[in-house]
Motif scaffolding. Structure first.
Motif, mmCIF file in Angstrom:
data_model
loop_
_atom_site.group_PDB
_atom_site.id
_atom_site.type_symbol
_atom_site.label_atom_id
_atom_site.label_comp_id
_atom_site.label_asym_id
_atom_site.label_seq_id
_atom_site.Cartn_x
_atom_site.Cartn_y
_atom_site.Cartn_z
ATOM 1 N N GLY A 1 5.881 5.880 10.883
ATOM 2 C CA GLY A 1 6.702 4.692 10.687
ATOM 3 C C GLY A 1 8.104 5.084 10.267
ATOM 4 N N THR A 2 8.743 5.944 11.067
ATOM 5 C CA THR A 2 10.025 6.510 10.644
ATOM 6 C C THR A 2 11.106 5.441 10.478
ATOM 7 N N ALA A 3 11.152 4.478 11.375
ATOM 8 C CA ALA A 3 12.189 3.439 11.281
ATOM 9 C C ALA A 3 12.017 2.597 10.024
ATOM 10 N N THR A 4 10.791 2.212 9.720
ATOM 11 C CA THR A 4 10.553 1.397 8.537
ATOM 12 C C THR A 4 10.657 2.236 7.261
ATOM 13 N N PHE A 5 10.332 3.516 7.332
ATOM 14 C CA PHE A 5 10.572 4.423 6.209
ATOM 15 C C PHE A 5 12.039 4.379 5.801
ATOM 16 N N MET A 6 12.923 4.473 6.775
ATOM 17 C CA MET A 6 14.355 4.476 6.501
ATOM 18 C C MET A 6 14.833 3.155 5.910
ATOM 19 N N ASN A 7 14.117 2.081 6.203
ATOM 20 C CA ASN A 7 14.493 0.761 5.691
ATOM 21 C C ASN A 7 13.795 0.404 4.376
ATOM 22 N N GLY A 8 13.034 1.366 3.836
ATOM 23 C CA GLY A 8 12.307 1.087 2.606
ATOM 24 C C GLY A 8 11.142 0.143 2.798
ATOM 25 N N GLN A 9 10.614 0.076 4.023
ATOM 26 C CA GLN A 9 9.482 -0.798 4.316
ATOM 27 C C GLN A 9 8.191 0.026 4.376
ATOM 28 N N ASP B 1 2.643 -8.165 11.607
ATOM 29 C CA ASP B 1 3.533 -7.448 12.524
ATOM 30 C C ASP B 1 4.055 -6.210 11.804
ATOM 31 N N LEU B 2 3.615 -5.017 12.241
ATOM 32 C CA LEU B 2 3.966 -3.766 11.565
ATOM 33 C C LEU B 2 4.411 -2.720 12.569
ATOM 34 N N TRP B 3 5.438 -1.963 12.207
ATOM 35 C CA TRP B 3 5.948 -0.922 13.096
ATOM 36 C C TRP B 3 5.019 0.290 13.145
ATOM 37 N N SER B 4 4.570 0.770 11.991
ATOM 38 C CA SER B 4 3.753 1.984 11.918
ATOM 39 C C SER B 4 2.386 1.765 12.560
ATOM 40 N N ALA B 5 2.028 2.661 13.483
ATOM 41 C CA ALA B 5 0.720 2.559 14.146
ATOM 42 C C ALA B 5 -0.416 2.699 13.144
ATOM 43 N N GLN B 6 -0.305 3.651 12.228
ATOM 44 C CA GLN B 6 -1.382 3.860 11.263
ATOM 45 C C GLN B 6 -1.464 2.718 10.253
ATOM 46 N N MET B 7 -0.342 2.109 9.912
ATOM 47 C CA MET B 7 -0.381 0.983 8.982
ATOM 48 C C MET B 7 -1.099 -0.212 9.583
ATOM 49 N N ARG B 8 -1.184 -0.281 10.902
ATOM 50 C CA ARG B 8 -1.937 -1.389 11.516
ATOM 51 C C ARG B 8 -3.428 -1.252 11.234
ATOM 52 N N TYR B 9 -3.931 -0.013 11.196
ATOM 53 C CA TYR B 9 -5.325 0.178 10.779
ATOM 54 C C TYR B 9 -5.492 -0.204 9.311
ATOM 55 N N ILE B 10 -4.516 0.170 8.495
ATOM 56 C CA ILE B 10 -4.588 -0.182 7.079
ATOM 57 C C ILE B 10 -4.594 -1.696 6.907
ATOM 58 N N ALA B 11 -3.828 -2.405 7.740
ATOM 59 C CA ALA B 11 -3.789 -3.866 7.649
ATOM 60 C C ALA B 11 -5.157 -4.474 7.906
ATOM 61 N N ILE B 12 -5.887 -3.918 8.865
ATOM 62 C CA ILE B 12 -7.245 -4.403 9.128
ATOM 63 C C ILE B 12 -8.155 -4.098 7.941
ATOM 64 N N ALA B 13 -7.950 -2.947 7.323
ATOM 65 C CA ALA B 13 -8.828 -2.525 6.231
ATOM 66 C C ALA B 13 -8.628 -3.339 4.961
ATOM 67 N N VAL B 14 -7.415 -3.819 4.711
ATOM 68 C CA VAL B 14 -7.144 -4.468 3.420
ATOM 69 C C VAL B 14 -7.067 -5.985 3.496
ATOM 70 N N GLY B 15 -7.081 -6.564 4.700
ATOM 71 C CA GLY B 15 -7.136 -8.017 4.794
ATOM 72 C C GLY B 15 -5.916 -8.630 5.436
ATOM 73 N N GLY B 16 -6.088 -9.869 5.887
ATOM 74 C CA GLY B 16 -5.017 -10.585 6.567
ATOM 75 C C GLY B 16 -5.144 -10.541 8.072
ATOM 76 N N CYS B 17 -5.868 -9.564 8.589
ATOM 77 C CA CYS B 17 -6.124 -9.475 10.029
ATOM 78 C C CYS B 17 -7.412 -8.683 10.231
ATOM 79 N N ASN B 18 -7.958 -8.773 11.421
ATOM 80 C CA ASN B 18 -9.240 -8.100 11.669
ATOM 81 C C ASN B 18 -9.363 -7.546 13.086
ATOM 82 N N ALA B 19 -8.267 -7.538 13.850
ATOM 83 C CA ALA B 19 -8.375 -7.083 15.238
ATOM 84 C C ALA B 19 -7.029 -6.554 15.730
#
Length: 357
Positions: free
Chosen positions: A141-149, A262-280
């Motif tokens: 997530g290099t772009a969002t890293f630079m933005n503090g996201q 809606d997340l830029w980082s590919a790996q953070m999308r898996y984290i989003a499924i794991a912690v809630g708010g989405c499931n697919a």
């Protein structure tokens, strides 16, 4: 540490090296905030990538000397740029955990040349189906890293082509809203770490500066029977995915669009499924030839599988992590709770048959 669990030692070391690497990335962001580094060029993320990869591989290589590595970065550009080399070395040589006893478990490069060689263990790694291979993405997530996201420091152990362990450090992860949002970040702490061992579930813990803090199990994904109950994570600005096709599939299912998360980082999308708010999640590539890098998925996939998700490509085949530096046999992706995965896959395939006619 429960040594009766397979890969317990590996998980302990991997969690510590990821935590140390996240502290390093935080130092880079602090330098940007203070104006010491220019956030409008690629220098900060370049320094963070190289330095984190060096620290991670150094500790793992000492602890497991027979293991191999696949990492995103190679050190050639550092060899060609003495100024950049010095910046990376300064960060690598000064980033340590605060607990000396815990830090003593983790090797660190002692010279610049050693640092370069360690980085190249990852950058020159070929992957493959035989033996133990650590797969890492120092900053996903290099772009969002630079933005503090949102971004992640990602590490996985693949053995004979199968994921065995995954650790993702998410330094800005803040769940006060019950889901991941790019701009809702942890301003007071060090974020959260998620990890999994194949067949033994997944956990989440806060990160700190020394010994690992207590972890708690991640809850299983709730069973879903209706496609209208799916909540998707996506990246609406991704160049590799065909979001117009995503929209067509998802709206046909009766699920919300734009995506819940809606997340830029590919790996953070898996984290989003794991912690809630989405499931697919679905990924329909824009190009038939497109294949994802292994480090963008290994580890994150294991975490969501351990809480009840099923992952396949668009043909319904399981993802093979033993084909090199990419998931070469995997065209696209479908991720969903096991109870509904078949219906979602069928809907994607039906739509693709229609548009290809």
């Amino acid at each position: 540490m429960d040594l009766s669990i397979p890969y317990a030692k590996e998980l302990n070391i991997a969690s510590l090296v990821v935590q140390r690497a996240t502290l390093l990335t935080k130092k880079v962001l602090e330098a940007v905030d203070k104006g010491a580094l220019d956030k409008h060029d690629s220098t900060p993320v370049t320094i963070a990538d190289f330095a984190a990869q060096a620290l991670i591989i150094s500790a793992l290589h000492q602890a497991f000397p027979d293991d191999k590595f696949v990492g995103e970065e190679s050190a050639q550009s550092l060899r060609n740029d003495p100024e950049l080399l010095e910046r990376v070395w300064s960060l690598v040589s000064t980033t340590r955990l605060d607990d000396p006893q815990i830090e003593s478990l983790l090797a660190a490069p002692e010279t610049r040349d050693e640092m370069l060689d360690l980085i190249d263990l990852g950058g020159n790694g070929d992957g493959g189906r035989n033996g133990r291979i650590w797969v890492l993405d120092p900053v996903d997530g290099t772009a969002t890293f630079m933005n503090g996201q949102q971004y992640a420091v990602c590490l996985a152990l693949v053995e004979d082509g199968q994921q065995k362990l995954g650790v993702l450090g998410c330094p800005n992860l803040n769940l006060e809203k019950g889901q991941i949002l790019e701009d809702v970040v942890d301003k007071d702490g060090y974020g959260l770490m998620l990890s999994a061992i194949a067949g033994h579930g997944a956990t989440i813990r806060p990160m700190g500066r020394g010994a690992l803090l207590p972890a708690k199990p991640l809850e299983k994904l709730p069973s879903v029977s209706s496609t209208s109950d799916l909540r998707f994570v996506d990246c609406l600005t991704a160049n590799s995915s065909d979001n117009e096709k995503h929209q067509q599939v998802i709206t046909r299912l009766g699920a919300p669009w734009p995506p819940t998360t809606d997340l830029w980082s590919a790996q953070m999308r898996y984290i989003a499924i794991a912690v809630g708010g989405c499931n697919a999640m679905i990924k329909i590539p824009r190009r038939k030839s497109y294949r994802s890098n292994l480090w963008d998925h290994a580890g994150g996939m294991l975490i969501v599988e351990e809480i009840g998700a099923k992952i396949t490509d668009l043909d319904g085949a399981s993802v093979d992590c033993g084909l090199g530096r990419t998931i070469a046999g995997c065209y696209g992706m479908v991720v969903a709770p096991e109870s509904i995965h078949g219906k979602l896959l069928e809907a994607v395939q039906q739509y693709l048959r229609e548009v290809d006619c």
